[in-house]
Design a protein around this motif. Structure first.
Motif, PDB file in Angstrom:
ATOM      1  N   GLU A 263      63.215  38.271  36.804  1.00  0.00           N
ATOM      2  CA  GLU A 263      63.527  38.498  35.396  1.00  0.00           C
ATOM      3  C   GLU A 263      64.122  39.896  35.188  1.00  0.00           C
ATOM      4  OE1 GLU A 263      59.470  36.270  35.459  1.00  0.00           O
ATOM      5  OE2 GLU A 263      60.451  37.910  36.539  1.00  0.00           O
ATOM      6  N   SER A 264      64.910  40.017  34.149  1.00  0.00           N
ATOM      7  CA  SER A 264      65.452  41.307  33.747  1.00  0.00           C
ATOM      8  C   SER A 264      65.740  41.271  32.254  1.00  0.00           C
ATOM      9  CB  SER A 264      66.725  41.642  34.527  1.00  0.00           C
ATOM     10  OG  SER A 264      67.725  40.664  34.285  1.00  0.00           O
ATOM     11  N   GLY A 265      65.985  42.457  31.693  1.00  0.00           N
ATOM     12  CA  GLY A 265      66.376  42.529  30.291  1.00  0.00           C
ATOM     13  C   GLY A 265      65.291  42.976  29.344  1.00  0.00           C
ATOM     14  N   GLY A 266      64.083  43.191  29.850  1.00  0.00           N
ATOM     15  CA  GLY A 266      63.018  43.654  28.975  1.00  0.00           C
ATOM     16  C   GLY A 266      63.228  45.093  28.562  1.00  0.00           C
ATOM     17  N   GLY A 267      62.401  45.545  27.627  1.00  0.00           N
ATOM     18  CA  GLY A 267      62.506  46.923  27.167  1.00  0.00           C
ATOM     19  C   GLY A 267      61.783  47.134  25.874  1.00  0.00           C
ATOM     20  N   LEU A 268      62.084  48.263  25.244  1.00  0.00           N
ATOM     21  CA  LEU A 268      61.480  48.643  23.976  1.00  0.00           C
ATOM     22  C   LEU A 268      62.483  48.399  22.854  1.00  0.00           C
ATOM     23  CD1 LEU A 268      59.255  50.077  22.304  1.00  0.00           C
ATOM     24  CD2 LEU A 268      60.374  52.248  22.898  1.00  0.00           C
ATOM     25  N   VAL A 269      62.030  47.729  21.802  1.00  0.00           N
ATOM     26  CA  VAL A 269      62.910  47.419  20.679  1.00  0.00           C
ATOM     27  C   VAL A 269      62.100  47.527  19.391  1.00  0.00           C
ATOM     28  CG1 VAL A 269      62.442  44.946  20.819  1.00  0.00           C
ATOM     29  CG2 VAL A 269      64.589  45.735  19.812  1.00  0.00           C
ATOM     30  N   GLN A 270      62.769  47.866  18.319  1.00  0.00           N
ATOM     31  CA  GLN A 270      62.094  47.936  17.021  1.00  0.00           C
ATOM     32  C   GLN A 270      61.931  46.543  16.428  1.00  0.00           C
ATOM     33  OE1 GLN A 270      64.404  50.706  14.613  1.00  0.00           O
ATOM     34  NE2 GLN A 270      62.975  52.353  15.132  1.00  0.00           N
ATOM     35  N   ALA A 271      60.928  46.414  15.589  1.00  0.00           N
ATOM     36  CA  ALA A 271      60.711  45.148  14.902  1.00  0.00           C
ATOM     37  C   ALA A 271      61.987  44.734  14.160  1.00  0.00           C
ATOM     38  CB  ALA A 271      59.549  45.269  13.926  1.00  0.00           C
ATOM     39  N   GLY A 272      62.301  43.463  14.258  1.00  0.00           N
ATOM     40  CA  GLY A 272      63.516  42.936  13.661  1.00  0.00           C
ATOM     41  C   GLY A 272      64.704  42.928  14.599  1.00  0.00           C
ATOM     42  N   GLY A 273      64.554  43.591  15.744  1.00  0.00           N
ATOM     43  CA  GLY A 273      65.634  43.665  16.712  1.00  0.00           C
ATOM     44  C   GLY A 273      65.700  42.454  17.624  1.00  0.00           C
ATOM     45  N   SER A 274      66.595  42.542  18.602  1.00  0.00           N
ATOM     46  CA  SER A 274      66.839  41.436  19.521  1.00  0.00           C
ATOM     47  C   SER A 274      66.862  41.924  20.957  1.00  0.00           C
ATOM     48  CB  SER A 274      68.188  40.765  19.217  1.00  0.00           C
ATOM     49  OG  SER A 274      68.210  40.216  17.922  1.00  0.00           O
ATOM     50  N   LEU A 275      66.512  41.019  21.842  1.00  0.00           N
ATOM     51  CA  LEU A 275      66.644  41.240  23.284  1.00  0.00           C
ATOM     52  C   LEU A 275      67.033  39.923  23.923  1.00  0.00           C
ATOM     53  CD1 LEU A 275      63.524  43.359  24.401  1.00  0.00           C
ATOM     54  CD2 LEU A 275      65.914  44.098  24.461  1.00  0.00           C
ATOM     55  N   ARG A 276      67.734  40.006  25.035  1.00  0.00           N
ATOM     56  CA  ARG A 276      68.006  38.805  25.825  1.00  0.00           C
ATOM     57  C   ARG A 276      67.476  39.028  27.227  1.00  0.00           C
ATOM     58  NH1 ARG A 276      73.486  35.575  27.706  1.00  0.00           N
ATOM     59  NH2 ARG A 276      73.674  37.348  29.133  1.00  0.00           N
ATOM     60  N   LEU A 277      66.555  38.171  27.608  1.00  0.00           N
ATOM     61  CA  LEU A 277      66.013  38.207  28.961  1.00  0.00           C
ATOM     62  C   LEU A 277      66.802  37.251  29.841  1.00  0.00           C
ATOM     63  CD1 LEU A 277      62.169  38.110  28.242  1.00  0.00           C
ATOM     64  CD2 LEU A 277      63.734  40.067  28.255  1.00  0.00           C
ATOM     65  N   SER A 278      66.948  37.649  31.095  1.00  0.00           N
ATOM     66  CA  SER A 278      67.598  36.800  32.081  1.00  0.00           C
ATOM     67  C   SER A 278      66.632  36.538  33.228  1.00  0.00           C
ATOM     68  CB  SER A 278      68.856  37.465  32.635  1.00  0.00           C
ATOM     69  OG  SER A 278      69.801  37.704  31.620  1.00  0.00           O
TER      70      SER A 278
END
Length: 126
Positions: free
Chosen positions: A6-21
């Motif tokens: 897996e990759s793509g994790g991290g820190l994001v603010q509420a309401g934001g987006s992330l895409r994991l692969s």
């Protein structure tokens, strides 16, 4: 054997987006239904969603329905988890896994998954 990374994790603010692969190697990726699970500190690992071998249908947990989307690219041996409108309660380690069945209902429980990735941390700040 199927190896999953897996990759793509991290820190994001509420309401934001992330895409994991989740990149797969080893046995034929297209032969497996794929799922995503997550585990928050002190909690059980829980089902997030699942996509069938062909990518034709998906199943999602109620807690993330309408916010997360699973897709796959069999030509790239990769499955994705697009996460939108993230909430602090989405904070967890996210795992991809290969299901040993193509029956959708069986792929909602972790016991039916044969191979797992090492996980990627997602942290959502308020």
């Amino acid at each position: 054997q199927v190896q999953l990374v897996e990759s793509g994790g991290g820190l994001v603010q509420a309401g934001g987006s992330l895409r994991l692969s989740c990149a797969a190697s080893g046995r034929i990726f297209a032969g497996y239904a794929m799922g995503w699970f997550r585990q928050a500190p002190g909690k059980e690992r829980e089902f997030v969603g699942h996509i069938r071998r062909s990518g034709g249908s998906t199943i999602y947990a109620d807690s993330i329905k309408g916010r997360f989307t699973i897709s796959r690219d069999n030509a790239k041996n990769t499955v994705y988890l697009q996460m939108n409108s993230l909430k602090p309660e989405d904070t967890a380690v996210y795992y991809c896994a290969a299901c040993s069945s193509n029956q959708p209902t069986l792929c909602t429980t972790r016991e039916n998954y044969a191979y797992w990735g090492q996980g990627t941390q997602v942290t959502v700040s308020s």
